[in-house]
Design a protein around this motif. Structure first.
Motif, PDB file in Angstrom:
ATOM      1  N   ALA A 191      19.613  37.145 111.300  1.00 59.41           N
ATOM      2  CA  ALA A 191      20.573  37.913 110.514  1.00 59.41           C
ATOM      3  C   ALA A 191      21.853  37.121 110.299  1.00 59.41           C
ATOM      4  N   LEU A 192      22.328  36.448 111.357  1.00 59.14           N
ATOM      5  CA  LEU A 192      23.540  35.660 111.222  1.00 59.14           C
ATOM      6  C   LEU A 192      23.318  34.424 110.336  1.00 59.14           C
ATOM      7  N   ASP A 193      22.117  33.862 110.448  1.00 60.75           N
ATOM      8  CA  ASP A 193      21.801  32.709 109.586  1.00 60.75           C
ATOM      9  C   ASP A 193      21.911  33.112 108.120  1.00 60.75           C
ATOM     10  N   ALA A 194      21.322  34.260 107.779  1.00 62.47           N
ATOM     11  CA  ALA A 194      21.414  34.741 106.404  1.00 62.47           C
ATOM     12  C   ALA A 194      22.819  35.200 106.073  1.00 62.47           C
ATOM     13  N   SER A 195      23.507  35.782 107.067  1.00 63.58           N
ATOM     14  CA  SER A 195      24.862  36.287 106.819  1.00 63.58           C
ATOM     15  C   SER A 195      25.818  35.152 106.499  1.00 63.58           C
ATOM     16  N   ARG A 196      25.664  34.036 107.234  1.00 65.67           N
ATOM     17  CA  ARG A 196      26.545  32.900 106.947  1.00 65.67           C
ATOM     18  C   ARG A 196      26.388  32.460 105.482  1.00 65.67           C
ATOM     19  N   LYS A 197      25.137  32.346 105.023  1.00 64.28           N
ATOM     20  CA  LYS A 197      24.901  31.939 103.635  1.00 64.28           C
ATOM     21  C   LYS A 197      25.421  33.001 102.665  1.00 64.28           C
ATOM     22  N   ALA A 198      25.242  34.290 103.058  1.00 67.66           N
ATOM     23  CA  ALA A 198      25.736  35.365 102.200  1.00 67.66           C
ATOM     24  C   ALA A 198      27.247  35.340 102.128  1.00 67.66           C
ATOM     25  N   LEU A 199      27.908  35.095 103.283  1.00 67.91           N
ATOM     26  CA  LEU A 199      29.363  35.079 103.293  1.00 67.91           C
ATOM     27  C   LEU A 199      29.892  33.889 102.495  1.00 67.91           C
ATOM     28  N   GLU A 200      29.229  32.752 102.579  1.00 68.52           N
ATOM     29  CA  GLU A 200      29.622  31.608 101.757  1.00 68.52           C
ATOM     30  C   GLU A 200      29.536  31.955 100.269  1.00 68.52           C
ATOM     31  N   MET A 201      28.417  32.593  99.940  1.00 71.64           N
ATOM     32  CA  MET A 201      28.220  32.977  98.535  1.00 71.64           C
ATOM     33  C   MET A 201      29.254  33.993  98.095  1.00 71.64           C
ATOM     34  N   LEU A 202      29.559  34.983  98.928  1.00 69.44           N
ATOM     35  CA  LEU A 202      30.486  36.050  98.555  1.00 69.44           C
ATOM     36  C   LEU A 202      31.938  35.565  98.529  1.00 69.44           C
ATOM     37  N   THR A 203      32.288  34.679  99.472  1.00 71.42           N
ATOM     38  CA  THR A 203      33.663  34.150  99.420  1.00 71.42           C
ATOM     39  C   THR A 203      33.879  33.319  98.154  1.00 71.42           C
ATOM     40  N   GLU A 204      32.871  32.572  97.794  1.00 68.59           N
ATOM     41  CA  GLU A 204      32.982  31.815  96.536  1.00 68.59           C
ATOM     42  C   GLU A 204      33.123  32.765  95.354  1.00 68.59           C
ATOM     43  N   ARG A 205      32.369  33.862  95.398  1.00 63.88           N
ATOM     44  CA  ARG A 205      32.446  34.840  94.314  1.00 63.88           C
ATOM     45  C   ARG A 205      33.838  35.464  94.259  1.00 63.88           C
ATOM     46  N   VAL A 206      34.411  35.808  95.441  1.00 65.12           N
ATOM     47  CA  VAL A 206      35.757  36.386  95.466  1.00 65.12           C
ATOM     48  C   VAL A 206      36.770  35.375  94.943  1.00 65.12           C
ATOM     49  N   TRP A 207      36.615  34.136  95.369  1.00 68.46           N
ATOM     50  CA  TRP A 207      37.553  33.091  94.930  1.00 68.46           C
ATOM     51  C   TRP A 207      37.511  32.928  93.392  1.00 68.46           C
ATOM     52  N   CYS A 208      36.285  32.909  92.825  1.00 69.38           N
ATOM     53  CA  CYS A 208      36.137  32.788  91.357  1.00 69.38           C
ATOM     54  C   CYS A 208      36.727  34.011  90.665  1.00 69.38           C
ATOM     55  N   TRP A 209      36.529  35.153  91.287  1.00 73.55           N
ATOM     56  CA  TRP A 209      37.068  36.392  90.698  1.00 73.55           C
ATOM     57  C   TRP A 209      38.587  36.333  90.653  1.00 73.55           C
ATOM     58  N   LEU A 210      39.198  35.877  91.755  1.00 74.05           N
ATOM     59  CA  LEU A 210      40.653  35.719  91.773  1.00 74.05           C
ATOM     60  C   LEU A 210      41.103  34.718  90.709  1.00 74.05           C
ATOM     61  N   GLY A 211      40.355  33.632  90.610  1.00 75.24           N
ATOM     62  CA  GLY A 211      40.706  32.619  89.612  1.00 75.24           C
ATOM     63  C   GLY A 211      40.670  33.169  88.196  1.00 75.24           C
ATOM     64  N   SER A 212      39.724  34.059  87.918  1.00 74.99           N
ATOM     65  CA  SER A 212      39.646  34.636  86.572  1.00 74.99           C
ATOM     66  C   SER A 212      40.836  35.528  86.260  1.00 74.99           C
ATOM     67  N   HIS A 213      41.546  35.952  87.342  1.00 74.90           N
ATOM     68  CA  HIS A 213      42.771  36.743  87.150  1.00 74.90           C
ATOM     69  C   HIS A 213      44.024  35.899  87.399  1.00 74.90           C
ATOM     70  N   ASP A 214      43.861  34.553  87.315  1.00 75.35           N
ATOM     71  CA  ASP A 214      44.978  33.616  87.458  1.00 75.35           C
ATOM     72  C   ASP A 214      45.601  33.621  88.851  1.00 75.35           C
ATOM     73  N   HIS A 215      44.770  33.888  89.874  1.00 72.70           N
ATOM     74  CA  HIS A 215      45.266  33.857  91.261  1.00 72.70           C
ATOM     75  C   HIS A 215      44.344  33.015  92.132  1.00 72.70           C
ATOM     76  N   GLY A 216      43.830  31.961  91.598  1.00 76.23           N
ATOM     77  CA  GLY A 216      42.829  31.193  92.314  1.00 76.23           C
ATOM     78  C   GLY A 216      43.362  30.125  93.252  1.00 76.23           C
ATOM     79  N   ILE A 217      44.661  29.934  93.334  1.00 73.87           N
ATOM     80  CA  ILE A 217      45.230  28.902  94.219  1.00 73.87           C
ATOM     81  C   ILE A 217      45.423  29.478  95.622  1.00 73.87           C
ATOM     82  N   ILE A 218      44.752  28.874  96.597  1.00 79.44           N
ATOM     83  CA  ILE A 218      44.879  29.306  97.994  1.00 79.44           C
ATOM     84  C   ILE A 218      45.149  28.082  98.863  1.00 79.44           C
ATOM     85  N   HIS A 219      45.579  28.319 100.090  1.00 81.34           N
ATOM     86  CA  HIS A 219      45.853  27.239 101.043  1.00 81.34           C
ATOM     87  C   HIS A 219      44.871  27.362 102.199  1.00 81.34           C
ATOM     88  N   VAL A 220      44.052  26.307 102.399  1.00 81.76           N
ATOM     89  CA  VAL A 220      42.993  26.328 103.415  1.00 81.76           C
ATOM     90  C   VAL A 220      43.226  25.174 104.394  1.00 81.76           C
TER      91      VAL A 220
END
Length: 886
Positions: free
Chosen positions: A764-793
């Motif tokens: 479950a965690l193996d799949a969750s890690r891949k899912a979380l990677e996919m979802l964080t990328e999706r959230v990041w792209c979503w923010l970028g589409s609203h002109d808020h894509g710059i973050i500090h990592v």
């Protein structure tokens, strides 16, 4: 996805529309070609193969071919789709399927994947045959459909059985219709061909659109028609020309016979014209009868007899004229006597006038001296008076005498003229009474003794007393003049009647000559035609066989001329139809294709996206585009786009065409593999995540497991539930595909849930890690589409990837900091990150989420509640519609 035959059927349908203005023979020829399509398609223009074959068929059947529209199924429109989703397919024996194989097709998205040679192409060809009625590859390779579609091990094929659900949910059979379903198929080879043609020189791109839409075979079919079939037709009257050469010596005879009726008609018209010219309503035979002949005299003989008599004489003497002449003679003589008397009284003056005239006459030669005494006119010793001046003044004073002398001369001439006329009239009177035997009467004797010359006043003797009647009176003369006048009146009437007879005789003589000429012409015509018939008859008998061949040649020419005319116009209309195809195929697709292209390339710079897309109206025109940074500059798309972008453009055009048909189905036959890796994501998101195809059943075949996996990541759960994955594997020796129908979802969230259901927390965690990677990328792209894509990592070092937890923390911080950014999903996203980040970083769960799961012996068990919480949080996060722009 349609064959050249199906495209030709559409041309035949168009040809039968009134707007094509095709003649009946052109429609017959088109129907005949359609009926013999396979035979004609096998030929080419080399060595005039097609012309020879087509002419042979046309000669045999064109005149009997129907000119009405054959039974060709019509193309469905948006309102006439009888079903909305495929339901079931049974295929086999068919190509790679040795045995009947059933497929449940109830889901909206059907994904087929497997290695090459596992049967995917056979499956697509089964769909193609069931929907189109034929397989294009068979036609392309000139292989009979039954041969191509048969399973080589079973040596036969069965037509696939395709079922669908109508709009009421009832199961119905799908009937093949190439025109309706051709744009439901999007194939890899079409996109490949599109990109290859784009790389060719501009002059070789004329078939670009036809290739993209699978109509290149139709184009090839059209190209193989010869520009002319004249060499295969009998269009020249060779035998007739040979016969005509032989007949050259008989041309005058043939013309005589051929023109006999016309010549007779002309003669009849000429004869009628002659008769009518003589008098209105007269006939030619009537005119001949009027003129008469030696045997039957007519009016002409009668007129000649009348005119042979001596005509009467007109003396032209009247009582009034004679009386007038006497009066004129008397008056003129009185005037002459008066003038003479006046001149006699001026005798002296006349002498001076003559003197003065003589002096004036000498002036040109004696102008300096007096003509009488020779004295100079000027100088110390000169004449007292200038004689020339005195003569001029004298003549001026005696001018009236000159005028009187002139008048005397004119009056004397007038008297002489009157007397001459009078004497002639009196001589006429004598001739008249002499012709009546009255020359010995006193009047006759008087007239006989008239003076020969005109002297004195001889005419006045008739005014003297005449008791013995030896001298006639004026009245006696006037009485004779009256008798002459009366006789002249009678003579004139007789002469007028005679002139009418003369005119009538002359007219009849003139028409007698015309009739003689006309009768000679008719006789000559009769003799000429008789001679011509005799000569022609002898010629016909000697050339009977050649004449028969000429007659057959004329029939052949008439037949082949019709074929030529029909073919020339047919070819013109066929090329016109082909040249109109780009405009017809691309009509209304500009904006939709541009929209799809831009979505495929959503990661490109905005300046590199399209502002306008212009499709060609003919095969020779270009596909032109304008970029957003220069919206008014149109450029050749195939010159400026990369190969990857050109492939995206080809796919966008095909999808736009499918969308324009509002069809219920799109089949991607390995089409995704035609697109480079950089553009697959944009295409996947456009097809599976946008609303463009939300009501369209989508069938995808590919050999890429990764693409199937990526599709499952992007599909919302509701859509995934309406999807199905089939795995094709190579046969195990029985030459029949191995098909797995219960392929589990490749979605990481669903895989995590499935592992949790099996209490497999590591999985479950193996799949969750891949899912979380996919979802964080999706959230990041979503923010970028609203002109808020710059973050500090935070990064561990140069070249290091950010830890997943640090990425989540950066996104959480960014979203929370956006106090003015309000969105319905914002609190849910924050809550999800709070939930995940609420697990301590040192927790075993985050160890796995950050680094992934690896095989480790004697690993402690995970906290099931925490793992469950992670999975639930991911399920909530995935359920949010956080696609770019939403």
């Amino acid at each position: 996805m349609a064959s050249a035959k199906n495209d030709f059927k559409e041309f035949v349908r168009w040809l039968h529309l009134p707007t094509s203005r095709a003649s009946s023979d052109v429609r017959r020829l088109a129907n005949l070609i359609l009926a013999n399509f396979d035979t004609i398609q096998e030929t080419s223009l080399q060595h005039s193969q097609r012309s020879v074959t087509l002419v042979k068929i046309a000669r045999r059947s064109l005149s009997q071919a129907p000119d009405t529209l054959p039974d060709i199924p019509s193309t469905a429109t948006n309102e006439t789709w009888v079903w909305h989703r495929l339901h079931h397919l049974t295929v086999g024996p068919f190509r790679g399927f040795r045995y009947p194989e059933p497929f449940d097709l109830q889901q909206r998205i059907l994904l087929f994947y497997g290695p090459n040679g596992s049967g995917k192409t056979s499956l697509c060809e089964a769909f193609e045959y069931a929907l189109i009625g034929s397989v294009e590859e068979a036609d392309a390779n000139r292989i009979p459909q039954t041969t191509y579609l048969s399973n080589i091990h079973e040596r036969k094929f069965e037509s696939p059985i395709l079922k669908a659900k109508d709009h009421k949910g009832n199961e119905i059979s799908v009937t093949a219709n190439p025109n309706t379903y051709r744009f439901c198929f999007i194939e890899k080879n079409r996109i490949d061909s599109f990109s290859r043609i784009a790389a060719r020189p501009a002059a070789q791109r004329t078939e670009l659109i036809a290739t993209l839409f699978g109509m290149d075979k139709f184009n090839e079919f059209v190209r193989h028609f010869n520009e002319s079939i004249d060499n295969q037709l009998s269009l020249t009257n060779t035998k007739e020309q040979f016969l005509e050469k032989k007949r050259a010596s008989l041309v005058q005879y043939q013309m005589a016979v051929n023109n006999e009726a016309e010549s007779i008609k002309t003669l009849n018209e000429e004869e009628l014209a002659i008769a009518i010219t003589y008098s209105e309503g007269m006939t030619y035979e009537g005119l001949k009868k009027l003129i008469g002949s030696t045997e039957s005299p007519g009016r002409l003989r009668q007129l000649n007899d009348i005119l042979n008599a001596v005509p009467p004489q007109v003396l032209n003497v009247t009582r009034e004229e004679l009386q007038t002449l006497y009066k004129k003679a008397d008056a003129a003589q009185v005037e002459l006597d008066t003038i003479t008397s006046n001149l006699e009284k001026q005798a002296t003056q006349i002498s001076f006038k003559n003197l003065y005239t003589a002096v004036i006459a000498l002036q040109p030669t004696e102008s300096n001296n007096c003509p009488a005494c020779d004295t100079p006119l000027n100088g110390s010793n000169h004449v007292l008076h200038n004689p020339y001046e005195k003569a001029a003044k004298g003549l001026e004073q005696l001018k009236f005498l000159a005028e009187l002398q002139v008048k005397q001369s004119h009056t004397a001439e007038e008297v002489a003229e009157i007397l001459i006329t009078l004497k002639r009239r009196l001589e006429t009177l004598y001739d008249f009474i002499a012709s009546h035997g009255e020359q010995n009467t006193f009047l006759g004797r008087f007239l006989a003794t008239l003076p020969k010359a005109i002297t004195a006043v001889w005419w006045t003797s008739i005014y003297e007393a005449n008791p013995d009647e030896r001298i006639p009176t004026l009245e006696n003369l006037l009485e004779v003049a009256q008798r002459i006048e009366n006789q002249d009146n009678i003579s004139r009437q007789s002469l007028e009647e005679r002139q009418k007879n003369i005119d009538e005789r002359d007219k009849l003589n003139e028409f007698q000559l015309l009739i003689q000429l006309q009768d000679n012409k008719r006789q000559q015509l009769i003799e000429r035609v008789a001679t011509a018939r005799q000569q022609l008859g002898e010629f016909e008998k000697g050339n009977e066989r050649l004449i028969g061949e000429v007659a057959q040649e004329a029939i052949d020419i008439q037949r082949d001329t019709l074929i030529k005319k029909a073919y020339d116009l047919f070819l013109l209309l066929l090329k016109q139809y082909r040249n109109q195809l780009p405009e017809k195929l691309m009509a209304g697709l500009n904006n939709r294709a541009m929209m799809l292209y831009n979505e495929f390339n959503r990661k490109d710079l905005d300046a590199d996206k399209l502002a306008a897309l212009y499709f060609p109206l003919t095969g020779e025109q270009k596909i032109e585009i304008s970029f957003r940074n220069k919206p008014h500059a149109r450029v050749d798309a195939l010159n400026v786009l990369s190969e990857g972008h050109i492939r995206c453009l080809g796919l966008a055009i095909l999808l736009a065409k499918s969308m324009s048909q509002a069809g219920p189905l799109i089949v991607f036959d390995d089409a995704i593999n035609a697109i480079d890796h950089d553009h697959r994501r944009g295409i996947r998101e456009t097809i599976f995540e946008s609303e463009h195809f939300a009501n369209t059943q989508i069938i995808v075949t590919c050999h890429s497991h990764e693409f199937i996996k990526d599709i499952h990541q992007s599909l919302p759960k509701s859509v995934r539930d309406d999807s199905k994955v089939f795995l094709f594997k190579n046969h195990n020796g029985n030459y029949h595909p191995r098909i797995k129908r219960d392929v589990k979802s490749r979605n990481y969230v669903e895989m995590a849930r499935a592992a949790r259901e099996e209490l497999n927390d590591r999985g479950a965690l193996d799949a969750s890690r891949k899912a979380l990677e996919m979802l964080t990328e999706r959230v990041w792209c979503w923010l970028g589409s609203h002109d808020h894509g710059i973050i500090h990592v935070q990064l561990a070092g140069a070249g290091a990837e950010p830890a997943l937890r640090h990425l989540c923390e950066a996104l959480q911080k960014k979203i929370k900091s956006l106090t003015t950014f309000n969105h319905a999903h914002k609190p849910h996203i924050i809550a999800a990150f709070d939930e995940v980040l609420g697990i301590p970083e040192k927790n075993l769960v985050w160890t796995y989420l950050n680094k992934g799961t690896h095989e480790e012996a004697d690993r402690d068990d995970f906290d099931s509640d925490e793992v469950e919480g992670v999975v639930i949080t991911l399920e909530k996060l995935e359920a949010l519609n956080i696609r770019p722009g939403h």
